[in-house]
Design an enzyme around this catalytic site. Structure first.
Site, mmCIF file in Angstrom:
data_model
loop_
_atom_site.group_PDB
_atom_site.id
_atom_site.type_symbol
_atom_site.label_atom_id
_atom_site.label_comp_id
_atom_site.label_asym_id
_atom_site.label_seq_id
_atom_site.Cartn_x
_atom_site.Cartn_y
_atom_site.Cartn_z
ATOM 1 C CD GLU A 121 -2.895 1.119 2.558
ATOM 2 O OE1 GLU A 121 -3.254 0.009 2.870
ATOM 3 O OE2 GLU A 121 -3.603 2.091 2.954
ATOM 4 C CE LYS A 152 -6.120 -1.685 5.523
ATOM 5 N NZ LYS A 152 -5.445 -0.925 4.745
ATOM 6 C CG ASP A 168 0.883 -17.128 11.758
ATOM 7 O OD1 ASP A 168 0.083 -16.389 11.344
ATOM 8 O OD2 ASP A 168 0.723 -18.192 12.402
ATOM 9 C CG HIS A 212 -3.220 7.318 -0.334
ATOM 10 N ND1 HIS A 212 -4.457 7.033 0.072
ATOM 11 C CD2 HIS A 212 -2.437 6.316 0.228
ATOM 12 C CE1 HIS A 212 -4.606 6.053 1.162
ATOM 13 N NE2 HIS A 212 -3.148 5.795 1.200
#
Ligand code: MEV
Length: 424
Positions: free
Chosen positions: A81, A259, A275, A373
């Protein structure tokens, strides 16, 4: 075309690739993508999982400016991202205004669950299990003398009586200090080893024997004080505190808020060969531990008007065994971090999560996240429009400067313009 391919796993890498080529009609060019691998190499990959046909690359970046417990760290991050690495570096710089991030953690204790059913008297079974606690611990510890020698091993047994759709079940928790391992393998082995003894002393039947990913005995905590001046004033502090209040009250927002935390945590997890699913499962189940899913972090304003952030999050990570040991790039990440043990790595990851959260909330409470972004996004679009080398930067810059929509058609027009300019 049939996906039923008996013995696919037994085929050589070359033959497996051939099968997939036939199945999906892949070209020689496409097959080349599978054969050209990075540092991990096909042979190592082939030993890590089954049915390997290649390796898969992601960008590997470094977040700068991190000051954690008074020590400077460069943070390796692997993520697809755009903006995450830049945002982390930027927010880490802000935290330096208050001395950086401070952390602590519990001992690295993992839980193995043993599901005991068909017990006549669950209360009595609970008594018998706790009565034989030492025998159970000894039996578990026999499975891993190396861990015990290092000071780890099974430390405690807890028993819960669970009301379930199938009636009452007795759930035994084996608490194991796993030291520098992620620990799932160690605790699963122990749970399997003690199960017959538990059946024997209770007369019940054991079904599941498996680690719990709600690793609530293995948590890290991080805290930072960010001076209001470093954020652009008290209004920004208020905006961030209000964003936190929103996440605290609303699971729809908390999911996105968390998130953002995991953007940082998982990027470091990938870079160090962890993991990632275990970390995600632990984080989100911990966020719901009161019965209501909420924010993993807390953002407050102190009497000076500065921002105070804190987080508590399970962090089941290891630096021995698994992909961490096998993948040379994971080893390199650990070296860049200069960490000494799994606990230090876990604390760094908690700190990165908190800082990543700060970056997102700061952007959301002010200019929004799209602006940040845009530059990388515009570069991607420019490349998709056919720009190469320096053209990519020029096309991206012009799209942003001229405030045209960042789309392939607009990028193509600008690219044509640049090319005709350079020709003439
Ligand atoms: C995007 O990957 C993460 C954010 O949505 C996090 C947040 O909303 O807090 C920006």
């Amino acid at each position: 075309m049939n996906s039923r391919i008996p013995g696919f796993y037994k085929l050589s890498l070359k033959d497996r690739i051939e099968k997939v080529k036939e199945f999906a009609g892949l070209s020689e060019e496409e097959i080349k993508l599978l054969k050209e691998t990075g540092r991990l190499g096909l042979e190592t990959a082939n030993r890590m999982i089954e049915n390997v046909i290649g390796t898969f690359e992601l960008p590997f970046g470094i977040a700068t400016n991190f000051l954690i417990n008074g020590k400077d760290y460069l943070i390796p991050m692997v993520i697809e991202e755009p903006s995450v690495v830049a945002a982390a570096s930027n927010a880490a710089k802000m935290t330096r205004s208050g001395g950086g991030v401070f952390t602590n953690s519990t001992e690295p204790v993992m839980i193995a669950q043993i599901q005991l059913v068909n017990v006549e008297c669950p209360g009595s079974a609970r008594f018998e299990i706790l009565n034989q606690k030492q025998e159970i611990l000894d039996l578990a510890n026999k499975q891993d003398p190396v861990l015990v020698k290092l000071g780890g091993g099974a430390k405690d047994v807890e028993v819960r009586i669970l009301d379930s759709l199938k009636g009452k079940m007795v759930i035994i928790h084996l608490l194991v200090d796993v030291k520098d391992a992620m620990g799932a393998n160690a605790v699963n082995t122990m749970a399997e080893a003690v199960a017959p003894y538990i059946e024997k002393i209770t007369g019940g039947k054991v079904y599941l024997r498996i680690v719990s990913n709600l690793a609530d005995r293995r948590v890290v905590r991080a805290k930072t004080v960010v001076r209001k001046e470093a954020l652009g004033g008290e209004e920004v502090v208020d905006g961030i505190v209000s964003a936190y209040a929103f996440a605290e009250a609303d699971p729809y927002r908390a999911a996105t808020h968390n998130k953002g935390i995991m953007n940082g945590v998982i990027a470091v997890a990938l870079a160090t060969g962890q993991d990632t699913r275990a970390i995600e499962a632990g984080a989100h189940s911990y966020a719901a531990k009161t019965g209501k899913y909420t924010s993993l972090s807390v953002w407050e304003k102190n009497s000076e008007g500065d921002l105070v952030g804190s987080i508590e999050i399970p962090m089941p990570v290891g630096i021995v065994g698994g992909a961490t040991k096998i993948n040379p790039l994971a080893q390199l990440s650990l070296k860049i971090l200069g960490i000494k043990n799994a606990r230090e790595l876990a604390e760094i990851m908690g700190a990165v999560g908190l800082v990543q959260n700060l970056a997102a909330l700061k952007a959301l409470a002010t200019e929004g996240i799209q602006k940040g972004h845009m530059v990388l996004h515009a570069k991607n679009i420019a490349a998709m429009a056919g720009a190469v080398g320096e053209e990519i930067d020029s096309v991206a810059e012009l799209m942003i400067k001229r405030k045209v929509k960042v789309r392939v058609d607009n990028a193509k027009k600008i690219l044509q313009e640049i090319r005709s300019r350079t020709k003439s």
